[in-house]
Write an enzyme that holds these catalytic residues in place. Structure first.
Site, mmCIF file in Angstrom:
data_model
loop_
_atom_site.group_PDB
_atom_site.id
_atom_site.type_symbol
_atom_site.label_atom_id
_atom_site.label_comp_id
_atom_site.label_asym_id
_atom_site.label_seq_id
_atom_site.Cartn_x
_atom_site.Cartn_y
_atom_site.Cartn_z
ATOM 1 N N TYR A 1 21.973 9.718 -22.769
ATOM 2 C CA TYR A 1 21.546 8.674 -23.010
ATOM 3 C C TYR A 1 19.942 8.721 -23.751
ATOM 4 O O TYR A 1 19.327 10.037 -23.624
ATOM 5 C CB TYR A 1 21.207 7.572 -21.855
ATOM 6 N N ASP A 2 19.122 7.876 -24.268
ATOM 7 C CA ASP A 2 18.038 7.954 -24.600
ATOM 8 C C ASP A 2 17.763 8.991 -25.788
ATOM 9 O O ASP A 2 16.902 9.905 -25.501
ATOM 10 C CB ASP A 2 17.074 8.047 -23.657
ATOM 11 N N ASP A 8 11.320 14.245 -26.598
ATOM 12 C CA ASP A 8 10.797 13.307 -25.278
ATOM 13 C C ASP A 8 11.733 13.541 -24.254
ATOM 14 O O ASP A 8 12.077 12.483 -23.508
ATOM 15 C CB ASP A 8 10.491 12.117 -25.555
ATOM 16 N N GLY A 45 12.234 14.313 -17.447
ATOM 17 C CA GLY A 45 12.861 14.309 -16.147
ATOM 18 C C GLY A 45 13.795 13.022 -15.868
ATOM 19 O O GLY A 45 14.500 13.139 -15.338
ATOM 20 N N LYS A 46 13.304 12.043 -16.580
ATOM 21 C CA LYS A 46 13.954 10.416 -16.407
ATOM 22 C C LYS A 46 14.902 10.306 -17.202
ATOM 23 O O LYS A 46 15.673 9.217 -17.292
ATOM 24 C CB LYS A 46 13.041 9.515 -16.199
ATOM 25 N N ASN A 47 15.195 11.050 -18.284
ATOM 26 C CA ASN A 47 16.408 11.034 -19.430
ATOM 27 C C ASN A 47 17.395 11.925 -18.948
ATOM 28 O O ASN A 47 18.172 12.191 -19.923
ATOM 29 C CB ASN A 47 15.606 11.570 -20.714
ATOM 30 N N ARG A 89 26.324 0.307 -19.769
ATOM 31 C CA ARG A 89 25.684 1.043 -18.710
ATOM 32 C C ARG A 89 27.002 1.917 -17.911
ATOM 33 O O ARG A 89 27.986 1.298 -17.576
ATOM 34 C CB ARG A 89 25.199 0.096 -17.607
ATOM 35 N N VAL A 116 9.673 4.050 -24.929
ATOM 36 C CA VAL A 116 9.440 4.035 -26.378
ATOM 37 C C VAL A 116 9.753 2.781 -27.045
ATOM 38 O O VAL A 116 9.273 2.309 -27.986
ATOM 39 C CB VAL A 116 10.120 5.308 -27.260
ATOM 40 N N GLN A 117 10.735 2.098 -26.551
ATOM 41 C CA GLN A 117 11.459 0.789 -27.050
ATOM 42 C C GLN A 117 11.167 -0.231 -25.802
ATOM 43 O O GLN A 117 11.041 0.220 -24.530
ATOM 44 C CB GLN A 117 12.665 1.034 -27.174
#
Length: 442
Positions: free
Chosen positions: A331-332, A310, A313-315, A225, A152-153
């Site tokens: 995160y996100d 949104d 699975g990768k968030n 991170r 998205v960003q």
């Protein structure tokens, strides 16, 4: 470098070679092999890459494909290297020193650890690039690809030293933070994520640390991170191994949404992608299944409260090593409902429902049954979490704390209030459903 060396990369963990990744130039298939020492003393880097080396090329491909950038950044990386976007090996070879987690993938000739080096990125240079990022992108710096992750960003991985200088690290240095910027059609996206992330932390959910910073006219979110830690005394970055939800489930990156073929009339019933059911099933294999289930419940409930449709699975990610298989901080976190230009549909269904405005007590009970969650527990966790969110937002405590920490203009504060009202309304509605959840038989 010999031809054989060109088709092989050393896999390193904590500067120790633990195996190799090779590409068969006749079949174009990947092979990941652990060394004998690592097989005796190490750990599997993924649940689907066991130490006995008995795994198919597809598993290695999925693991590495998920470690690479997505979207436009992936296309730019492939174009920069002059290879196909599906040529995972060449892309890993190019940026294998700074992928997510603890592993590096480097040609054998680069086996010796290079001295740490830090290339400072001056604010004026960054602002100039941001002014022209639609034309030049954020991938290549000094004619070298730097891992940038698209979604998205626009995002850029950077190293930040003890004095707060931002730049690119090499050798024993690597990225410690992610800079996230706005796309031109997504006004206030950075403010939105900053607010949602701070709200998550304020109510006690494990959440990645974030800061807000303006680079010229460009708002930026600086995300620390959680898989990296800079040690100033030795001038090196310690890395911690992580895997995302798709790697955890051995799914291709294109399967990060539950409806992996999309929501077209003829294919919307096909749901082979990442799902809450699959994630909850995997918690049985984690270090603390009960703790992991509760984390996952709170994560999904909070996503509903902030309208983060949104959350795919990768968030979601895991710390994964010899002793641990635990969820990382969240995160996100973004309120998608504030952006009508984005798809207003859940990435992973609640029970059988993808429409966020149709999540009521019945759908919450269906979610509990399909994911084998005790409905009384779900009701209690929903109520407790909602009360914490309502306390932060109804009193204005969160907005007050944010305006003390950073300088925001009146328009920014006005946006925070709109966002707060949106989340508060959704949270109060969800809380009102909690009492009925245990009574419903699906």
């Amino acid at each position: 470098m010999t031809k054989a060396d060109a088709y092989r990369l050393d896999i390193k963990h904590a500067n120790q070679v633990i195996g190799n990744l090779s590409l068969d130039n006749t079949t174009n298939l990947l092979k990941l092999n652990y060394s004998q020492l690592w097989r005796r003393e190490g750990f599997a880097i993924s649940p689907h890459l066991p130490l006995d080396n008995h795994h198919s090329p597809e598993v290695a491909y999925n693991f590495l494909d998920n470690a690479l950038p997505e979207g436009e950044a992936r296309k730019l990386l492939a174009e920069n290297l002059g290879v196909s976007e599906k040529n995972v090996y060449s892309q890993v070879r190019a940026i294998g020193n700074d992928l997510a987690g603890a592993l590096t993938f480097l040609p054998p000739s680069k086996e010796k650890q290079k001295k740490p080096s830090f290339r400072i990125l001056e604010e004026e240079e960054l602002v100039t690039r941001l002014n022209n990022k639609e034309e030049f992108g954020l991938l290549t710096w000094d004619d070298k690809p730097r891992l940038s992750v698209a979604g998205v960003q626009d995002k850029l991985n950077v190293f930040i030293d003890g004095q707060g200088n931002i730049g690119f690290g090499d050798g024993s240095l690597c990225s410690t933070h992610i800079l996230k910027f706005e796309k031109k059609n997504c006004s206030n996206l950075v403010l939105n994520e900053f607010f949602c992330m701070k709200l998550s932390g304020a109510i006690g959910l494990p959440t990645a640390d974030v800061e807000y910073k303006q680079f010229g006219p460009h708002p930026s979110l600086i995300v620390k991170r959680f898989d990296r830690k800079y040690v100033g005394d030795s001038n090196k970055v310690m890395r911690r191994h992580v895997i995302d939800g798709c790697q955890m489930l051995n799914l291709p990156r294109d399967y990060k949404y539950e409806r992996n073929l999309g929501d077209g009339r003829d294919v919307k019933h096909i749901r082979d992608g990442a799902s809450l059911v699959k994630l909850f099933e995997f918690t049985e294999h984690m270090s603390s299944p009960i703790e992991s289930k509760q984390w996952l419940i709170n994560w999904q409930l909070f996503n509903l409260m902030i309208s983060n449709y949104d959350s795919h699975g990768k968030n979601v990610s895991l710390f994964f090593d010899r002793n641990n298989a635990r969820f990382t901080p969240a995160y996100d976190l973004v309120n998608i409902a504030m952006f009508p230009q984005f798809k207003q549909e859940l990435a992973m269904a609640m029970g059988d429902e993808f429409e966020p405005n149709d999540i009521h007590a019945y759908q919450l009970a269906d979610f509990a049954e399909t994911c084998q969650i005790n409905k009384k527990l779900l009701s209690r966790l929903l109520t407790d979490l909602a009360n914490k969110v309502i306390k932060q937002l109804s009193t204005g405590a969160l907005i007050e704390s944010l305006t003390i920490q950073s300088h925001f203009c009146e328009d920014d504060i006005s946006y925070f209030k709109q966002l707060s009202d949106n989340i508060l309304t959704k949270t109060e509605y969800l809380k009102a459903q909690a009492a009925d959840i245990p009574k419903i038989e699906v």
